[in-house]
Design a protein around this motif. Structure first.
Motif, PDB file in Angstrom:
ATOM      1  N   LEU A 137      14.776 -32.712 -19.398  1.00 47.29           N
ATOM      2  CA  LEU A 137      14.392 -34.056 -18.963  1.00 47.29           C
ATOM      3  C   LEU A 137      14.421 -34.121 -17.442  1.00 47.29           C
ATOM      4  O   LEU A 137      15.388 -33.667 -16.816  1.00 47.29           O
ATOM      5  N   LEU A 138      13.371 -34.672 -16.859  1.00 47.78           N
ATOM      6  CA  LEU A 138      13.317 -34.928 -15.423  1.00 47.78           C
ATOM      7  C   LEU A 138      13.251 -36.436 -15.210  1.00 47.78           C
ATOM      8  O   LEU A 138      12.366 -37.110 -15.759  1.00 47.78           O
ATOM      9  N   VAL A 139      14.174 -36.947 -14.425  1.00 51.99           N
ATOM     10  CA  VAL A 139      14.142 -38.359 -14.032  1.00 51.99           C
ATOM     11  C   VAL A 139      13.928 -38.390 -12.524  1.00 51.99           C
ATOM     12  O   VAL A 139      14.782 -37.910 -11.767  1.00 51.99           O
ATOM     13  N   ILE A 140      12.801 -38.933 -12.094  1.00 47.48           N
ATOM     14  CA  ILE A 140      12.414 -38.858 -10.689  1.00 47.48           C
ATOM     15  C   ILE A 140      12.247 -40.266 -10.136  1.00 47.48           C
ATOM     16  O   ILE A 140      11.463 -41.065 -10.666  1.00 47.48           O
ATOM     17  N   ASP A 141      12.977 -40.543  -9.085  1.00 46.78           N
ATOM     18  CA  ASP A 141      12.824 -41.805  -8.361  1.00 46.78           C
ATOM     19  C   ASP A 141      11.688 -41.636  -7.351  1.00 46.78           C
ATOM     20  O   ASP A 141      11.732 -40.750  -6.491  1.00 46.78           O
ATOM     21  N   GLN A 142      10.683 -42.459  -7.463  1.00 43.98           N
ATOM     22  CA  GLN A 142       9.519 -42.339  -6.582  1.00 43.98           C
ATOM     23  C   GLN A 142       9.915 -42.408  -5.116  1.00 43.98           C
ATOM     24  O   GLN A 142       9.310 -41.751  -4.266  1.00 43.98           O
ATOM     25  N   ALA A 143      10.967 -43.179  -4.808  1.00 47.22           N
ATOM     26  CA  ALA A 143      11.382 -43.339  -3.415  1.00 47.22           C
ATOM     27  C   ALA A 143      11.947 -42.048  -2.831  1.00 47.22           C
ATOM     28  O   ALA A 143      12.004 -41.893  -1.600  1.00 47.22           O
ATOM     29  N   ALA A 144      12.380 -41.110  -3.700  1.00 42.44           N
ATOM     30  CA  ALA A 144      12.967 -39.859  -3.211  1.00 42.44           C
ATOM     31  C   ALA A 144      11.937 -38.753  -3.046  1.00 42.44           C
ATOM     32  O   ALA A 144      12.279 -37.646  -2.604  1.00 42.44           O
ATOM     33  N   ILE A 145      10.696 -39.019  -3.397  1.00 43.24           N
ATOM     34  CA  ILE A 145       9.649 -38.002  -3.322  1.00 43.24           C
ATOM     35  C   ILE A 145       9.128 -37.886  -1.902  1.00 43.24           C
ATOM     36  O   ILE A 145       8.818 -38.899  -1.256  1.00 43.24           O
ATOM     37  N   THR A 146       9.031 -36.673  -1.410  1.00 42.77           N
ATOM     38  CA  THR A 146       8.438 -36.399  -0.094  1.00 42.77           C
ATOM     39  C   THR A 146       6.965 -36.078  -0.285  1.00 42.77           C
ATOM     40  O   THR A 146       6.619 -35.127  -0.988  1.00 42.77           O
ATOM     41  N   GLY A 147       6.091 -36.864   0.318  1.00 42.38           N
ATOM     42  CA  GLY A 147       4.664 -36.626   0.169  1.00 42.38           C
ATOM     43  C   GLY A 147       4.120 -37.304  -1.076  1.00 42.38           C
ATOM     44  O   GLY A 147       4.611 -38.349  -1.517  1.00 42.38           O
ATOM     45  N   SER A 148       3.108 -36.691  -1.678  1.00 42.30           N
ATOM     46  CA  SER A 148       2.399 -37.284  -2.792  1.00 42.30           C
ATOM     47  C   SER A 148       3.152 -37.072  -4.111  1.00 42.30           C
ATOM     48  O   SER A 148       3.428 -35.938  -4.500  1.00 42.30           O
ATOM     49  N   ALA A 149       3.459 -38.193  -4.788  1.00 44.91           N
ATOM     50  CA  ALA A 149       4.110 -38.092  -6.093  1.00 44.91           C
ATOM     51  C   ALA A 149       3.178 -37.456  -7.113  1.00 44.91           C
ATOM     52  O   ALA A 149       3.619 -36.672  -7.969  1.00 44.91           O
ATOM     53  N   GLU A 150       1.903 -37.767  -7.060  1.00 41.14           N
ATOM     54  CA  GLU A 150       0.945 -37.201  -8.004  1.00 41.14           C
ATOM     55  C   GLU A 150       0.848 -35.686  -7.835  1.00 41.14           C
ATOM     56  O   GLU A 150       0.777 -34.940  -8.813  1.00 41.14           O
ATOM     57  N   ARG A 151       0.859 -35.213  -6.581  1.00 44.45           N
ATOM     58  CA  ARG A 151       0.809 -33.770  -6.335  1.00 44.45           C
ATOM     59  C   ARG A 151       2.040 -33.081  -6.911  1.00 44.45           C
ATOM     60  O   ARG A 151       1.946 -32.027  -7.545  1.00 44.45           O
ATOM     61  N   LEU A 152       3.214 -33.677  -6.721  1.00 41.13           N
ATOM     62  CA  LEU A 152       4.438 -33.095  -7.243  1.00 41.13           C
ATOM     63  C   LEU A 152       4.397 -33.037  -8.768  1.00 41.13           C
ATOM     64  O   LEU A 152       4.762 -32.027  -9.377  1.00 41.13           O
ATOM     65  N   LEU A 153       3.949 -34.098  -9.398  1.00 42.42           N
ATOM     66  CA  LEU A 153       3.887 -34.131 -10.856  1.00 42.42           C
ATOM     67  C   LEU A 153       2.918 -33.089 -11.400  1.00 42.42           C
ATOM     68  O   LEU A 153       3.202 -32.399 -12.378  1.00 42.42           O
ATOM     69  N   ARG A 154       1.764 -32.972 -10.755  1.00 36.54           N
ATOM     70  CA  ARG A 154       0.786 -31.967 -11.214  1.00 36.54           C
ATOM     71  C   ARG A 154       1.323 -30.556 -11.024  1.00 36.54           C
ATOM     72  O   ARG A 154       1.047 -29.659 -11.827  1.00 36.54           O
ATOM     73  N   LEU A 155       2.071 -30.359  -9.947  1.00 36.25           N
ATOM     74  CA  LEU A 155       2.693 -29.054  -9.716  1.00 36.25           C
ATOM     75  C   LEU A 155       3.651 -28.713 -10.855  1.00 36.25           C
ATOM     76  O   LEU A 155       3.607 -27.618 -11.419  1.00 36.25           O
ATOM     77  N   ILE A 156       4.508 -29.644 -11.218  1.00 37.45           N
ATOM     78  CA  ILE A 156       5.467 -29.394 -12.297  1.00 37.45           C
ATOM     79  C   ILE A 156       4.731 -29.118 -13.607  1.00 37.45           C
ATOM     80  O   ILE A 156       5.066 -28.181 -14.345  1.00 37.45           O
ATOM     81  N   ARG A 157       3.727 -29.900 -13.907  1.00 35.57           N
ATOM     82  CA  ARG A 157       2.998 -29.735 -15.163  1.00 35.57           C
ATOM     83  C   ARG A 157       2.162 -28.452 -15.188  1.00 35.57           C
ATOM     84  O   ARG A 157       1.771 -27.987 -16.254  1.00 35.57           O
ATOM     85  N   SER A 158       1.884 -27.875 -14.047  1.00 36.93           N
ATOM     86  CA  SER A 158       1.060 -26.658 -14.020  1.00 36.93           C
ATOM     87  C   SER A 158       1.848 -25.415 -14.397  1.00 36.93           C
ATOM     88  O   SER A 158       1.271 -24.368 -14.664  1.00 36.93           O
ATOM     89  N   THR A 159       3.190 -25.515 -14.410  1.00 33.38           N
ATOM     90  CA  THR A 159       4.007 -24.353 -14.747  1.00 33.38           C
ATOM     91  C   THR A 159       4.185 -24.243 -16.259  1.00 33.38           C
ATOM     92  O   THR A 159       4.040 -25.226 -16.994  1.00 33.38           O
ATOM     93  N   GLU A 160       4.509 -23.046 -16.717  1.00 34.19           N
ATOM     94  CA  GLU A 160       4.766 -22.830 -18.139  1.00 34.19           C
ATOM     95  C   GLU A 160       5.904 -23.714 -18.623  1.00 34.19           C
ATOM     96  O   GLU A 160       5.826 -24.348 -19.676  1.00 34.19           O
ATOM     97  N   TRP A 161       6.981 -23.768 -17.857  1.00 27.78           N
ATOM     98  CA  TRP A 161       8.118 -24.600 -18.223  1.00 27.78           C
ATOM     99  C   TRP A 161       7.770 -26.087 -18.140  1.00 27.78           C
ATOM    100  O   TRP A 161       8.145 -26.888 -19.001  1.00 27.78           O
TER     101      TRP A 161
END
Length: 631
Positions: A358-382
């Motif tokens: 489970l990942l719980v992410i506070d948008q305020a703690a994201i550096t840069g684009s939240a959408e880019r970070l999410l797509r990065l995580i989803r692009s990995t096998e894990w």
């Protein structure tokens, strides 16, 4: 070694990347304009990723010169393709990675990188092969170890923790092939050409390098052997000074094969060590102990950093700003062990190392684009299977839509998170349970399939092995001859046959008994196996008759091989009761340059052997025009 191809499908796309490399891949993904050099430098730290991209580049080219340089492969594929492949395969199946407890994955990657850097340094100072090509060959030369640890984790743990002095011998006993065979097959699968792949997998043992007539292959094998030996010292000491004992072991070979004196060798060693230490810091590749024929891990891989909770609970990773109250209580109430991070890079590093459910992410703690970070995580096998909760501040449904498109599973308002989070995590539990069951089923299926492969390989090995001597039997020898001749007929390396017959062997059986004859045959096979080298396949064709099939050498070199075998035979003395049994050998030589097909080659060798026996035995004969001459 065609049978090792049976596990290529499992191995090629399952090999894991080191954690530091996987994290660097994820960070590079966030860069808008990474250069080809940056991407290549990253890829070169990882044998598994390097092989994957070489195979992709060679499949895409379809014609022309094979791609061996990793940097050339990156340039051909382009930045976006390489980034997508790299992230998609980062840390493939981490649960499987943890199974081979005695294999040091990160240490293996670090040691392979040092061997590759040394090979590149040595190649830059010798006219051997392009330095970038030899970097790739050295990086991949022992990828078979990684493949065996990945595909057969339990069996390989038993091998690595056993007492056998020879890793390769124990692998052959257990699987029917060793990591060198599998490295060769994987390299060929990646598109590395035969003249580079074959020497690379003979680099561990100096007596396997030999004095082959193909000077280029000898120099490549010798260079890689030197790099491997130097890396073993540098890896354990992390010192840019080369000790005298190691220097003595490789100086003569460096002089003969690379025309390099000890001062230049020391300089190249220091340059490679310093470069490696810098890269190791960047990619978090640790100091450890290599797995090789003359070394073993001093401690099992179980001392690697494990799950911070380790209590069987599902794992939750939370990214929050330090000013917000931690969400530990609701997550604990929902049955999750919780780890908090307040920095995005730290969160990514923890995610890569521990693979939370489970990942719980506070948008305020994201550096840069939240959408880019999410797509990065989803692009990995894990990342495809993790449940993601995004905590925001008063986002209406249209504003939430891009985040759902980027990969979140649930959105929560920050002011409601502490109160409602625990009640909303049932889907996360179900997903984690399904993932656990799926991984368990997949491991069971893979284990069953791999056991079937091992059993089949052992059966086929027995059918191709002479039980008395342990050598390949006539069936195996004919299969090797057929393979070698097929390559020769397509313009590949030349083929030769040395037919051997032990002199007056019947007298030994008659005088001392068949048990003595069997003992002598076993001793002859052992002695000859110890003096055969790269490109020489020894088999027992029947009774007291043997064959050596050579590839890539000419007739004068075959004569030198025959003399070597003859001299080794003269030194054989088998104690038997009150006597000592010796033996001599007659040999006949034939080369593919003088034969129209493999049957003609065999007949030519047999006739030369007959001439040697008729001429008084204990001699080596070959045909010159219509005359049989002795060496």
């Amino acid at each position: 070694m065609d049978q090792s191809r049976l596990i290529l499908k499992d191995a090629a796309d399952e090999l894991p990347s080191p954690n530091g490399v996987a994290l660097a891949i994820m960070q590079l993904w966030n860069s808008d304009t990474p250069s080809i050099t940056q991407i290549a430098r990253l890829v070169e730290t990882d044998p598994a990723l390097s092989g994957r991209l070489l195979r992709l580049a060679n499949a895409a080219s379809r014609a022309g010169r094979p791609v061996v340089s990793i940097r050339e492969a990156v340039a051909r594929l382009g930045r976006e393709t390489v980034k997508q492949v790299a992230v998609a395969f980062s840390l493939v199946d981490p649960e499987q990675e943890r199974q081979c407890e005695a294999f040091d994955y990160a240490g293996f990657a670090s040691h392979s990188l040092l061997v590759a850097m040394l090979a590149r340094q040595l190649a830059s100072q010798s006219n051997t092969a392009p330095p970038e090509d030899l970097f790739a060959c050295a990086l991949l030369a022992r990828v078979g170890c990684l493949a065996l640890a990945t595909v057969y984790p339990q069996e390989y743990t038993q091998i690595l923790t056993g007492s056998s002095p020879s890793l390769a011998a124990e692998e052959r006993h257990r699987f029917g092939f060793d990591h060198n065979d599998l490295s060769y097959e994987l390299m060929r699968d990646y598109g590395v050409p035969e003249p580079l792949a074959r020497p690379a997998v003979h680099h561990e043992s100096l007596d396997r390098v030999g004095d082959v007539a193909d000077g280029r292959r000898f120099r490549i094998a010798a260079l890689l052997h030197i790099a491997y030996r130097l890396a073993n010292q540098g890896f354990q000491t992390r010192d840019a000074e080369l000790d005298d004992e190691t220097l003595d072991r490789v100086t003569a070979l460096a002089h003969d094969a690379l025309d390099m004196d000890d001062q230049r060798l020391r300089a190249r060693f220091a340059d490679a060590i310093n470069e490696w230490l810098n890269w190791s810091q960047v990619f978090s590749l640790p100091e450890s102990h290599p797995v090789g024929p003359d070394s073993a891990p001093e401690t099992p891989a179980a001392d690697r950093q494990d799950d911070p909770h380790g209590d069987g609970r599902k794992r939750a990773l939370v990214l929050q700003t330090p000013s917000d109250p931690p969400l530990t209580e609701p997550l604990e109430a929902a049955g999750f062990g919780t780890c908090h991070r307040d920095d995005q890079e730290q969160m990514l590093r923890t995610a890569v190392e521990h693979q939370p459910d489970l990942l719980v992410i506070d948008q305020a703690a994201i550096t840069g684009s939240a959408e880019r970070l999410l797509r990065l995580i989803r692009s990995t096998e894990w990342g495809r299977a993790v449940y993601i909760v995004l905590i925001g501040d008063h986002l209406d449904e249209p504003a939430q839509a891009p985040f759902y498109a980027a990969g979140i599973d649930m959105y929560l308002e920050k002011e409601m998170a502490a109160e409602s989070l625990a009640d909303r995590l049932a889907p996360a539990h179900r997903l984690a349970e399904l993932k656990s069951l799926w991984l368990s089923d997949r491991r069971d299926l893979r284990r069953t399939a791999n056991q079937l492969v091992i059993s089949r390989r052992k059966f086929e090995t027995l059918s191709m092995t002479d039980t008395l001597t342990g050598l390949p039997n006539r069936r195996a020898g004919m299969a090797e001859l057929e393979r070698a001749w097929a390559q020769w007929s397509r313009g590949g390396p030349a083929v030769g046959i040395i037919a051997l017959d032990l002199d007056h062997f019947k007298r030994i059986n008659d005088q001392h008994g068949h048990a003595a004859g069997d003992r002598l045959l076993a001793e002859v096979a052992s002695v000859w196996s110890g003096v055969t080298r790269q490109g020489e396949t020894l088999c027992r064709s029947g009774g007291e008759e043997f064959l050596v099939i050579t590839t890539g050498i000419d007739l004068p070199s075959m004569k030198r091989i025959a003399v070597r075998l003859q001299q080794a035979t003269r030194e054989i003395a088998v104690p038997w009761r009150d006597s000592v049994i010796g033996i001599s050998v007659s040999m006949g030589l034939a080369h593919s340059s003088e034969a129209t097909d493999q049957e003609a080659l065999l007949n030519r060798a047999d006739k030369a052997l007959y001439a040697a026996k008729e001429g008084g035995r204990n001699r080596i004969c070959f045909r010159d025009n219509d005359t049989y001459l002795a060496v």
